[in-house]
Design a protein around this motif. Structure first.
Motif, PDB file in Angstrom:
ATOM      1  N   PHE A  46       0.812  -1.217   0.000  1.00  0.00           N
ATOM      2  CA  PHE A  46       0.000   0.000   0.000  1.00  0.00           C
ATOM      3  C   PHE A  46       0.848   1.272   0.000  1.00  0.00           C
ATOM      4  O   PHE A  46       0.354   2.335  -0.363  1.00  0.00           O
ATOM      5  N   LEU A  47       2.093   1.169   0.402  1.00  0.00           N
ATOM      6  CA  LEU A  47       2.964   2.346   0.381  1.00  0.00           C
ATOM      7  C   LEU A  47       3.670   2.522  -0.966  1.00  0.00           C
ATOM      8  O   LEU A  47       3.757   3.637  -1.483  1.00  0.00           O
ATOM      9  N   PHE A  48       4.172   1.437  -1.530  1.00  0.00           N
ATOM     10  CA  PHE A  48       5.015   1.569  -2.708  1.00  0.00           C
ATOM     11  C   PHE A  48       4.279   1.483  -4.039  1.00  0.00           C
ATOM     12  O   PHE A  48       4.638   2.185  -4.980  1.00  0.00           O
ATOM     13  N   ALA A  49       3.247   0.661  -4.139  1.00  0.00           N
ATOM     14  CA  ALA A  49       2.517   0.566  -5.409  1.00  0.00           C
ATOM     15  C   ALA A  49       1.912   1.916  -5.814  1.00  0.00           C
ATOM     16  O   ALA A  49       2.037   2.310  -6.987  1.00  0.00           O
ATOM     17  N   PRO A  50       1.288   2.665  -4.902  1.00  0.00           N
ATOM     18  CA  PRO A  50       0.775   3.985  -5.301  1.00  0.00           C
ATOM     19  C   PRO A  50       1.885   4.957  -5.699  1.00  0.00           C
ATOM     20  O   PRO A  50       1.697   5.753  -6.633  1.00  0.00           O
ATOM     21  N   ALA A  51       3.020   4.900  -5.032  1.00  0.00           N
ATOM     22  CA  ALA A  51       4.131   5.789  -5.389  1.00  0.00           C
ATOM     23  C   ALA A  51       4.605   5.499  -6.812  1.00  0.00           C
ATOM     24  O   ALA A  51       4.887   6.421  -7.581  1.00  0.00           O
ATOM     25  N   VAL A  52       4.658   4.230  -7.171  1.00  0.00           N
ATOM     26  CA  VAL A  52       5.045   3.848  -8.531  1.00  0.00           C
ATOM     27  C   VAL A  52       4.000   4.360  -9.526  1.00  0.00           C
ATOM     28  O   VAL A  52       4.342   4.906 -10.577  1.00  0.00           O
ATOM     29  N   ARG A  53       2.733   4.222  -9.181  1.00  0.00           N
ATOM     30  CA  ARG A  53       1.661   4.691 -10.079  1.00  0.00           C
ATOM     31  C   ARG A  53       1.758   6.196 -10.282  1.00  0.00           C
ATOM     32  O   ARG A  53       1.611   6.686 -11.396  1.00  0.00           O
ATOM     33  N   PHE A  54       2.008   6.957  -9.211  1.00  0.00           N
ATOM     34  CA  PHE A  54       2.156   8.410  -9.334  1.00  0.00           C
ATOM     35  C   PHE A  54       3.319   8.745 -10.258  1.00  0.00           C
ATOM     36  O   PHE A  54       3.220   9.663 -11.065  1.00  0.00           O
ATOM     37  N   SER A  55       4.407   8.007 -10.132  1.00  0.00           N
ATOM     38  CA  SER A  55       5.566   8.239 -10.980  1.00  0.00           C
ATOM     39  C   SER A  55       5.221   7.981 -12.447  1.00  0.00           C
ATOM     40  O   SER A  55       5.574   8.768 -13.319  1.00  0.00           O
ATOM     41  N   ARG A  56       4.522   6.891 -12.707  1.00  0.00           N
ATOM     42  CA  ARG A  56       4.125   6.564 -14.077  1.00  0.00           C
ATOM     43  C   ARG A  56       3.179   7.615 -14.661  1.00  0.00           C
ATOM     44  O   ARG A  56       3.223   7.899 -15.844  1.00  0.00           O
ATOM     45  N   GLU A  57       2.321   8.144 -13.807  1.00  0.00           N
ATOM     46  CA  GLU A  57       1.357   9.163 -14.247  1.00  0.00           C
ATOM     47  C   GLU A  57       2.002  10.544 -14.339  1.00  0.00           C
ATOM     48  O   GLU A  57       1.356  11.503 -14.752  1.00  0.00           O
ATOM     49  N   LYS A  58       3.254  10.636 -13.898  1.00  0.00           N
ATOM     50  CA  LYS A  58       4.004  11.897 -13.919  1.00  0.00           C
ATOM     51  C   LYS A  58       3.268  13.021 -13.180  1.00  0.00           C
ATOM     52  O   LYS A  58       3.060  14.111 -13.714  1.00  0.00           O
ATOM     53  N   THR A  59       2.877  12.697 -11.951  1.00  0.00           N
ATOM     54  CA  THR A  59       2.221  13.691 -11.102  1.00  0.00           C
ATOM     55  C   THR A  59       2.829  13.629  -9.707  1.00  0.00           C
ATOM     56  O   THR A  59       3.542  12.690  -9.375  1.00  0.00           O
ATOM     57  N   THR A  60       2.549  14.623  -8.905  1.00  0.00           N
ATOM     58  CA  THR A  60       3.174  14.728  -7.589  1.00  0.00           C
ATOM     59  C   THR A  60       2.591  13.738  -6.592  1.00  0.00           C
ATOM     60  O   THR A  60       1.400  13.451  -6.608  1.00  0.00           O
ATOM     61  N   VAL A  61       3.450  13.259  -5.735  1.00  0.00           N
ATOM     62  CA  VAL A  61       3.047  12.396  -4.635  1.00  0.00           C
ATOM     63  C   VAL A  61       3.106  13.178  -3.321  1.00  0.00           C
ATOM     64  O   VAL A  61       2.816  12.641  -2.263  1.00  0.00           O
ATOM     65  N   ASP A  62       3.437  14.452  -3.400  1.00  0.00           N
ATOM     66  CA  ASP A  62       3.621  15.297  -2.226  1.00  0.00           C
ATOM     67  C   ASP A  62       2.285  15.572  -1.540  1.00  0.00           C
ATOM     68  O   ASP A  62       1.455  16.315  -2.063  1.00  0.00           O
ATOM     69  N   PRO A  63       2.051  15.003  -0.337  1.00  0.00           N
ATOM     70  CA  PRO A  63       0.771  15.186   0.336  1.00  0.00           C
ATOM     71  C   PRO A  63       0.575  16.585   0.919  1.00  0.00           C
ATOM     72  O   PRO A  63      -0.526  16.962   1.274  1.00  0.00           O
ATOM     73  N   VAL A  64       1.645  17.352   1.000  1.00  0.00           N
ATOM     74  CA  VAL A  64       1.548  18.702   1.549  1.00  0.00           C
ATOM     75  C   VAL A  64       1.093  19.689   0.468  1.00  0.00           C
ATOM     76  O   VAL A  64       0.564  20.753   0.772  1.00  0.00           O
ATOM     77  N   HIS A  65       1.254  19.314  -0.800  1.00  0.00           N
ATOM     78  CA  HIS A  65       0.880  20.201  -1.905  1.00  0.00           C
ATOM     79  C   HIS A  65       0.040  19.463  -2.952  1.00  0.00           C
ATOM     80  O   HIS A  65       0.452  19.344  -4.113  1.00  0.00           O
ATOM     81  N   PRO A  66      -1.152  18.991  -2.603  1.00  0.00           N
ATOM     82  CA  PRO A  66      -1.975  18.273  -3.588  1.00  0.00           C
ATOM     83  C   PRO A  66      -2.441  19.166  -4.738  1.00  0.00           C
ATOM     84  O   PRO A  66      -2.771  18.675  -5.814  1.00  0.00           O
ATOM     85  N   GLU A  67      -2.429  20.468  -4.514  1.00  0.00           N
ATOM     86  CA  GLU A  67      -2.840  21.392  -5.584  1.00  0.00           C
ATOM     87  C   GLU A  67      -1.873  21.358  -6.763  1.00  0.00           C
ATOM     88  O   GLU A  67      -2.198  21.823  -7.850  1.00  0.00           O
ATOM     89  N   ARG A  68      -0.704  20.772  -6.572  1.00  0.00           N
ATOM     90  CA  ARG A  68       0.275  20.660  -7.656  1.00  0.00           C
ATOM     91  C   ARG A  68       0.063  19.422  -8.530  1.00  0.00           C
ATOM     92  O   ARG A  68       0.814  19.189  -9.478  1.00  0.00           O
ATOM     93  N   ALA A  69      -0.953  18.639  -8.208  1.00  0.00           N
ATOM     94  CA  ALA A  69      -1.224  17.419  -8.971  1.00  0.00           C
ATOM     95  C   ALA A  69      -1.531  17.756 -10.424  1.00  0.00           C
ATOM     96  O   ALA A  69      -2.318  18.664 -10.704  1.00  0.00           O
ATOM     97  N   GLU A  70      -0.893  17.047 -11.328  1.00  0.00           N
ATOM     98  CA  GLU A  70      -1.110  17.246 -12.760  1.00  0.00           C
ATOM     99  C   GLU A  70      -2.331  16.482 -13.254  1.00  0.00           C
ATOM    100  O   GLU A  70      -2.977  16.892 -14.205  1.00  0.00           O
ATOM    101  N   ARG A  71      -2.586  15.351 -12.631  1.00  0.00           N
ATOM    102  CA  ARG A  71      -3.738  14.532 -13.029  1.00  0.00           C
ATOM    103  C   ARG A  71      -4.231  13.744 -11.828  1.00  0.00           C
ATOM    104  O   ARG A  71      -3.508  13.512 -10.876  1.00  0.00           O
ATOM    105  N   LEU A  72      -5.478  13.340 -11.917  1.00  0.00           N
ATOM    106  CA  LEU A  72      -6.111  12.554 -10.868  1.00  0.00           C
ATOM    107  C   LEU A  72      -5.779  11.082 -11.092  1.00  0.00           C
ATOM    108  O   LEU A  72      -6.036  10.543 -12.170  1.00  0.00           O
ATOM    109  N   VAL A  73      -5.191  10.447 -10.103  1.00  0.00           N
ATOM    110  CA  VAL A  73      -4.827   9.034 -10.198  1.00  0.00           C
ATOM    111  C   VAL A  73      -5.952   8.209  -9.590  1.00  0.00           C
ATOM    112  O   VAL A  73      -6.295   8.371  -8.413  1.00  0.00           O
ATOM    113  N   THR A  74      -6.546   7.321 -10.406  1.00  0.00           N
ATOM    114  CA  THR A  74      -7.687   6.528  -9.948  1.00  0.00           C
ATOM    115  C   THR A  74      -7.520   5.031 -10.201  1.00  0.00           C
ATOM    116  O   THR A  74      -8.412   4.258  -9.892  1.00  0.00           O
ATOM    117  N   GLY A  75      -6.382   4.626 -10.743  1.00  0.00           N
ATOM    118  CA  GLY A  75      -6.163   3.219 -11.049  1.00  0.00           C
ATOM    119  C   GLY A  75      -5.410   2.499  -9.946  1.00  0.00           C
ATOM    120  O   GLY A  75      -5.006   3.093  -8.953  1.00  0.00           O
TER     121      GLY A  75
END
Length: 147
Positions: A46-75
């Motif tokens: 649950f910790l690493f699979a989402p981090a990998v998905r965020f990397s593949r989606e090329k969006t931020t994983v930073d929980p302090v700045h969610p407004e910087r998200a480039e796309r919504l990750v739902t997979g």
């Protein structure tokens, strides 16, 4: 964000609190190593699979700045939880609790879940809704916050 302390720091503080509780109220003579292994393994997934998905989606994983998200990750795990990384952190605390069980550990886990919901998840949800609008509201309506 309402709280700028990184979640990883909060997990470390919770583990330190659990260690202190374990010294004050030592573990009963119960062997829970099998549960520790199951929870630790689940935590890693649950910790690493989402981090990998965020990397593949090329969006931020930073929980302090969610407004910087480039796309919504739902997979991936985001189909079963809107916050799989926080679930992973709670599972990690569960593994720590099972390793050297003390009843107070359960209170720390409950407090952690409440704290993360109040000070991280709810503000993140507001930021994501502002950023992604109807797409996020639809996602939120169909996927649970925790599990």
């Amino acid at each position: 964000m309402e709280l700028r302390i990184r979640p990883v720091v909060q997990v470390a503080l919770a583990i330190a609190l659990m260690a202190g509780i374990g010294r004050i109220a030592p573990a009963p003579a119960v062997e829970l190593s099998w549960l520790t292994a199951v929870l630790a393994t689940g935590s890693l997934a649950f910790l690493f699979a989402p981090a990998v998905r965020f990397s593949r989606e090329k969006t931020t994983v930073d929980p302090v700045h969610p407004e910087r998200a480039e796309r919504l990750v739902t997979g991936g795990l985001y189909r079963v939880s809107r916050n799989p990384m926080y679930v992973g952190m709670a599972l990690l605390l569960g593994a720590v609790a099972a390793w050297g069980f003390a009843w107070g550990h359960l209170a720390v886990i409950a407090l952690f879940i409440w704290w993360m919901t109040r000070f991280h998840i709810i503000p993140e949800e507001r930021a994501l809704e502002a950023r992604f609008g109807e797409e996020y509201r639809d996602y939120k309506a169909n996927v649970r916050r925790w599990v």
